[in-house]
Design an enzyme around this catalytic site. Structure first.
Site: not given
Ligand code: ATP
Ligand code: MG
Length: 332
Positions: A112, A195, A198
């Protein structure tokens, strides 16, 4: 009864099928076998910048979706993380128990933060797994139903529980991950080795529970597959088709063998068309129920307030023990 705890971030206007198949569908039956605590983790959501009005809306939409998929506030405790201040309080204690290098090994942080660069990455994103450990340990959870991407965070939680117990005496239950193998990692439709996420996936990479049939149908039709034509389950070489088969199987209860048999001799287009119909049948009642809950926000807020009150009975007791064990002077 054994305890479970899990949470989901209000980081989008809809959950996606990865959230549902990887974690949420497990939450529902656990209400009958476990003392279950489920939360919308808004403290986690702000590790990435959030617009205040959007965050407020998404927190309600998240809670409404959880009720819509079958969480029952009579049988489980449903609450919003920021309503229970003990989460942030225990997180501080856990921060002080975690090594800097240990936190730095978390792969989700590397993924991230790598996308954002160091200057726009918050320290909160770095300590996210430690807050997550606090969420779980506060409730003395025995099991944590999550997707595969949370396995490493669960490992850290277990280490921290054991470390605290060793240093200060038996205090925390050491929790085990509860991961459904077959659907532990639903992948991005456009990038079938990553993956479904969201906040990281492109809109075309995710199937949202709350999107219209025409939108989800288009996305499934344009899902990335390989250049072959055989419908076989081969996650290594044909990850796109394997992902579609996994979703199809999980939503219908049909086995992969049954599906590959039924589509023998047919093309990817047939599979995608039928899967689109399966998805619509699945999400339609969830969408209707979500809308009903959102139509009465005052009632929804009441349910969440009652959940927070129940959660605090447990979390306050754990925090009091922790404060005492580590040597904080009793305040009253
Ligand atoms: P974000 O991108 O904001 O992190 P997310 O899609 O990863 O969102 P979370 O709220 O972080 O969703 O996670 C909620 C739950 O859904 C967790 O238990 C997580 O393991 C699970 N989950 C998320 N994505 C998937 C996926 N693609 N397959 C299976 N489980 C998943
Ligand atoms: Mg996530």
């Amino acid at each position: 009864r054994p305890r479970v705890l899990s949470g989901i971030q209000p980081t989008a206007d809809s959950f996606h099928l990865g959230n549902y198949l990887g974690a949420l569908r497990n939450w529902v039956p656990l209400q009958d076998t476990h003392d279950a605590f489920y939360c919308v983790v808004d403290l986690h959501a702000i590790t990435i910048p959030q617009d205040p009005a959007v965050l407020r809306r998404r927190t309600r939409v998240s809670a409404a979706q959880l009720l819509a998929i079958g969480l029952d506030p009579e049988r489980s405790t449903l609450f919003v993380q920021s309503h229970v201040p003990e989460h942030a309080q225990l997180a501080w204690v856990m921060n002080c128990l975690t090594g800097f290098g240990e936190a730095g090994r978390m792969t989700q942080f590397k993924d991230k933060s790598g996308k954002q660069g160091a200057d726009s990455t918050s320290v909160g994103l770095f300590t996210y797994p430690i807050l997550q450990a606090a969420d779980i340990l506060l409730y003395q959870a025995d099991a944590v139903p999550v997707g595969e991407d949370q396995r490493q965070h669960l490992e850290l939680t277990r280490d921290l529980a054991q470390r605290f117990n060793h240093r200060y005496g038996q205090t925390f239950t050491v929790p085990a991950p509860h991961i459904i193998k077959d659907t532990a990692k639903i992948t991005d439709l456009q990038e079938p080795t990553a993956k479904m996420s969201k906040s990281a996936s492109s809109p075309n990479g995710i199937i949202e529970l709350l999107e219209t049939p025409s939108r989800s149908g288009k996305k499934i039709k344009s899902a990335v597959t390989d250049t072959g034509r055989d419908i076989v389950f081969d996650p290594e070489n044909k990850p796109g088709i394997a992902n579609l088969l996994t979703i199809y199987s999980a939503l219908t209860g049909r086995t992969i063998e049954d599906l590959t048999g039924a589509y023998d001799g047919k093309g990817y287009g047939d599979l995608k068309k039928d899967l689109a119909a399966v998805v619509v049948d699945f999400v339609t009642p969830i969408q209707e129920r979500t809308k009903t809950y959102l139509d009465d926000p005052a009632q929804l807020d009441k349910v969440l307030a009652a959940g927070a009150e129940k959660a605090r009975e447990v979390s306050a007791a754990t925090l009091a023990t922790v404060y005492d064990r580590i040597g904080f002077l009793a305040g009253k």
